[in-house]
Scaffold this motif. Structure first.
Motif, PDB file in Angstrom:
ATOM      1  N   SER A   1      11.939   6.900 -12.398  1.00  0.00           N
ATOM      2  CA  SER A   1      13.246   7.120 -11.762  1.00  0.00           C
ATOM      3  C   SER A   1      13.244   6.729 -10.285  1.00  0.00           C
ATOM      4  N   LEU A   2      12.053   6.464  -9.730  1.00  0.00           N
ATOM      5  CA  LEU A   2      11.930   6.133  -8.303  1.00  0.00           C
ATOM      6  C   LEU A   2      12.040   4.631  -8.069  1.00  0.00           C
ATOM      7  N   THR A   3      12.818   4.274  -7.059  1.00  0.00           N
ATOM      8  CA  THR A   3      12.876   2.889  -6.598  1.00  0.00           C
ATOM      9  C   THR A   3      12.505   2.875  -5.126  1.00  0.00           C
TER      10      THR A   3
ATOM     11  N   LEU B   1       3.918  14.677   1.310  1.00  0.00           N
ATOM     12  CA  LEU B   1       2.608  14.324   0.766  1.00  0.00           C
ATOM     13  C   LEU B   1       2.106  13.001   1.344  1.00  0.00           C
ATOM     14  N   TYR B   2       3.025  12.067   1.554  1.00  0.00           N
ATOM     15  CA  TYR B   2       2.654  10.781   2.143  1.00  0.00           C
ATOM     16  C   TYR B   2       2.115  10.978   3.559  1.00  0.00           C
ATOM     17  N   ASN B   3       2.823  11.813   4.338  1.00  0.00           N
ATOM     18  CA  ASN B   3       2.373  12.089   5.702  1.00  0.00           C
ATOM     19  C   ASN B   3       1.026  12.797   5.704  1.00  0.00           C
TER      20      ASN B   3
ATOM     21  N   LEU C   1       0.807  -1.201   0.000  1.00  0.00           N
ATOM     22  CA  LEU C   1       0.000   0.000   0.000  1.00  0.00           C
ATOM     23  C   LEU C   1       0.849   1.263   0.000  1.00  0.00           C
ATOM     24  N   PHE C   2       1.893   1.294   0.813  1.00  0.00           N
ATOM     25  CA  PHE C   2       2.711   2.495   0.908  1.00  0.00           C
ATOM     26  C   PHE C   2       3.339   2.841  -0.434  1.00  0.00           C
ATOM     27  N   ARG C   3       3.719   1.822  -1.215  1.00  0.00           N
ATOM     28  CA  ARG C   3       4.351   2.074  -2.509  1.00  0.00           C
ATOM     29  C   ARG C   3       3.355   2.675  -3.503  1.00  0.00           C
ATOM     30  N   SER C   4       2.124   2.147  -3.493  1.00  0.00           N
ATOM     31  CA  SER C   4       1.118   2.679  -4.406  1.00  0.00           C
ATOM     32  C   SER C   4       0.768   4.117  -4.055  1.00  0.00           C
ATOM     33  N   ILE C   5       0.813   4.458  -2.777  1.00  0.00           N
ATOM     34  CA  ILE C   5       0.540   5.834  -2.359  1.00  0.00           C
ATOM     35  C   ILE C   5       1.690   6.748  -2.774  1.00  0.00           C
ATOM     36  N   LEU C   6       2.912   6.330  -2.482  1.00  0.00           N
ATOM     37  CA  LEU C   6       4.076   7.157  -2.783  1.00  0.00           C
ATOM     38  C   LEU C   6       4.232   7.421  -4.275  1.00  0.00           C
ATOM     39  N   LYS C   7       3.931   6.393  -5.094  1.00  0.00           N
ATOM     40  CA  LYS C   7       4.142   6.522  -6.532  1.00  0.00           C
ATOM     41  C   LYS C   7       2.855   6.826  -7.296  1.00  0.00           C
ATOM     42  N   SER C   8       1.824   7.245  -6.587  1.00  0.00           N
ATOM     43  CA  SER C   8       0.564   7.542  -7.263  1.00  0.00           C
ATOM     44  C   SER C   8       0.742   8.738  -8.191  1.00  0.00           C
TER      45      SER C   8
ATOM     46  N   ILE D   1      14.104   4.720  -0.290  1.00  0.00           N
ATOM     47  CA  ILE D   1      13.597   5.433  -1.467  1.00  0.00           C
ATOM     48  C   ILE D   1      14.791   6.003  -2.218  1.00  0.00           C
ATOM     49  N   ARG D   2      14.856   5.675  -3.484  1.00  0.00           N
ATOM     50  CA  ARG D   2      15.984   6.115  -4.302  1.00  0.00           C
ATOM     51  C   ARG D   2      15.443   6.798  -5.560  1.00  0.00           C
ATOM     52  N   VAL D   3      16.014   7.957  -5.895  1.00  0.00           N
ATOM     53  CA  VAL D   3      15.611   8.654  -7.116  1.00  0.00           C
ATOM     54  C   VAL D   3      16.860   8.916  -7.951  1.00  0.00           C
TER      55      VAL D   3
END
Length: 209
Positions: A135-137, A170-172, A2-9, A150-152
């Motif tokens: 570019s985000l991992t 934004l995540y917070n 879930l956290f990944r889908s939120i961060l990369k939305s 988190i790597r960019v």
């Protein structure tokens, strides 16, 4: 996860692009290649917001000092037709009316001297957001399920730091605003913030400082 889908939305990434003005990429013309710059260009370019969101092809500008003022060359493609405009401004700000919208070129309030040739690429924010997503991992750190790495990948250290910090802000905010906040808060991670730098571009950038 879930956290990944939120961060990369897409919504999150477009907000990052808008807040950091990443639709505008600045470069200083160099001997070997153009050098990307971030927040240090002596000029600022803007396109009206409606046109920016509907931009179908990038607008590219070359801005250079001239004995009579500031020379600007702007080019893009509108409905498959190439458009190219040359303008000489006695002083800035100046506006260029293009088929894709009105481009405004202004002096930066932070950098006073136009000491070389600069290039600017204006891109639809949705396309920039997609590039950031690529570019985000986002992974767990090795041997850990509580540390999130988190790597960019970017040639600009400051820009990479800003992207990650804004992403986490934004995540917070999402956690606070979400009605199921308590469920999301069970995913407590220590963030390992990393910025990948293209060594070759970084070295060239330092050589031209």
């Amino acid at each position: 996860m879930l956290f990944r889908s939120i961060l990369k939305s897409r919504n999150n990434l477009v907000k990052i692009v808008d807040s950091l003005n990443l639709s505008y990429a600045y470069y200083r013309e160099g001997k070997l290649r153009d050098i990307p710059v971030y927040r240090t260009a002596p000029i600022e370019v803007s396109l009206d917001s409606v046109s920016l969101k509907h931009l179908s092809a990038p607008i590219e500008l070359t801005i250079s000092p001239d004995d009579k003022g500031i020379q600007v060359h702007a080019s893009t493609s509108v409905n498959g037709e190439e458009e190219s405009i040359e303008k000489l401004f006695a002083k800035l700000p100046g506006k260029i009316q293009m088929g894709a919208g009105t481009v405004t070129i202004s002096r930066s309030p932070l950098v006073s001297q136009l000491d070389g040739v600069y290039k600017v690429k204006i891109t639809n924010p949705a396309n920039v957001a997609a590039a950031i997503a690529n570019s985000l991992t986002i992974n767990f750190a090795e041997n850990s399920y509580t540390i999130l790495r988190i790597r960019v990948n970017t040639p600009l250290i400051e820009q990479g730091v800003d992207i990650i910090n804004t992403l986490l802000a934004l995540y917070n905010q999402r956690i606070i605003e979400d009605k199921n906040r308590s469920a999301l808060q069970t995913e407590a991670f220590i963030i390992d913030r990393l910025v990948n730098i293209n060594d070759e571009l970084h070295e060239i950038g330092r050589a031209h400082v």
